[in-house]
Write an enzyme that holds these catalytic residues in place. Structure first.
Site, PDB file in Angstrom:
ATOM      1  N   SER A 116       7.695  -4.441  -3.863  1.00 42.50           N
ATOM      2  CA  SER A 116       8.525  -5.638  -3.787  1.00 42.50           C
ATOM      3  C   SER A 116       7.710  -6.885  -3.446  1.00 42.50           C
ATOM      4  CB  SER A 116       9.627  -5.447  -2.745  1.00 42.50           C
ATOM      5  OG  SER A 116      10.501  -4.424  -3.162  1.00 42.50           O
TER       6      SER A 116
ATOM      7  N   GLY B 118       9.189   2.541  10.978  1.00 46.72           N
ATOM      8  CA  GLY B 118       9.076   2.441  12.428  1.00 46.72           C
ATOM      9  C   GLY B 118       8.218   1.286  12.918  1.00 46.72           C
TER      10      GLY B 118
ATOM     11  N   HIS C  15       6.509  -3.857   9.720  1.00 46.55           N
ATOM     12  CA  HIS C  15       6.152  -4.108   8.320  1.00 46.55           C
ATOM     13  C   HIS C  15       7.383  -4.482   7.486  1.00 46.55           C
ATOM     14  CE1 HIS C  15       2.900  -3.843   5.432  1.00 46.55           C
ATOM     15  NE2 HIS C  15       3.706  -3.251   4.589  1.00 46.55           N
TER      16      HIS C  15
ATOM     17  N   PHE D 212      18.721 -12.059  -7.158  1.00 46.68           N
ATOM     18  CA  PHE D 212      18.124 -11.349  -6.025  1.00 46.68           C
ATOM     19  C   PHE D 212      18.697  -9.935  -5.960  1.00 46.68           C
ATOM     20  CE2 PHE D 212      17.706 -10.383  -1.423  1.00 46.68           C
ATOM     21  CZ  PHE D 212      16.331 -10.511  -1.329  1.00 46.68           C
TER      22      PHE D 212
END
Ligand code: DLZ
Length: 161
Positions: A58, A86, A89, A114
């Site tokens: 992405s 976790g 990021h 989008f």
């Protein structure tokens, strides 16, 4: 964000529009649903020969959208799936993609649909992927919104027609 309240968009006279679909490759099953939904929407709108490009992830969507926006496309549709992990990021990639696609759209005047899902779990993404059993069809929605916006922009740029 809830999917409730989505409009029933009616889009006409758009078969001649040049549309590009850019799709990331992470999370194959969800992406397959998003791409299929996008292509189905384009067929329903009479747009027969869209450009379809696959990018790695992405994060690569905005740069490709920017270049395509400069090459004469009337609308671009960006598809991706980002699943929270976790670490922080998720926030960085989600924000980068969202801000990048917004910037492309506003700076170039080319609508960017989008269709990037940002979800906590893969189950949430599957529920929005337009697959059998999904409650939402975000690839289809992103195409319809981008093409509807392109027709609106065309109508105001040629008000005498
Ligand atoms: C690195 C990464 C991670 C962790 N997760 C996703 C994801 O859920 N969805 C997605 O589309 N891409 C992910 N990526 C890849 C980044 O988008 C990008 O491709 C790499 O950081 C290389 O620039």
């Amino acid at each position: 964000m809830s999917g409730k309240g989505a409009p029933e968009l009616t889009v006409k006279n758009c078969g001649d529009l040049r549309v590009a679909v850019i799709a990331a490759q992470w999370h194959t099953q969800v992406m397959d649903g998003l791409v299929e939904g996008a292509l189905r929407a384009l067929t329903e709108l009479g747009i027969d020969e869209p450009t379809v490009l696959r990018v790695p992830g992405s994060f690569e969507l905005p740069v490709v959208a920017k270049v395509l926006a400069g090459r004469g496309y009337d609308a671009i549709v960006a598809l991706g799936v980002i699943i929270r992990g976790g670490t922080p990021h998720f926030e960085y990639v989600s924000h980068g993609v969202t801000a990048g696609l917004t910037q492309v759209s506003v700076d170039t005047g080319v609508p960017v649909g989008f269709g990037v899902l940002t979800c906590d779990t893969e189950e949430q993404a599957l529920d929005r992927a337009g697959l059998p059993g999904s409650n939402e069809d975000k690839g289809h929605e992103a195409v319809t919104a981008a093409v509807a916006t392109a027709t609106i922009l065309r109508s105001v740029s040629e008000p005498w027609r």
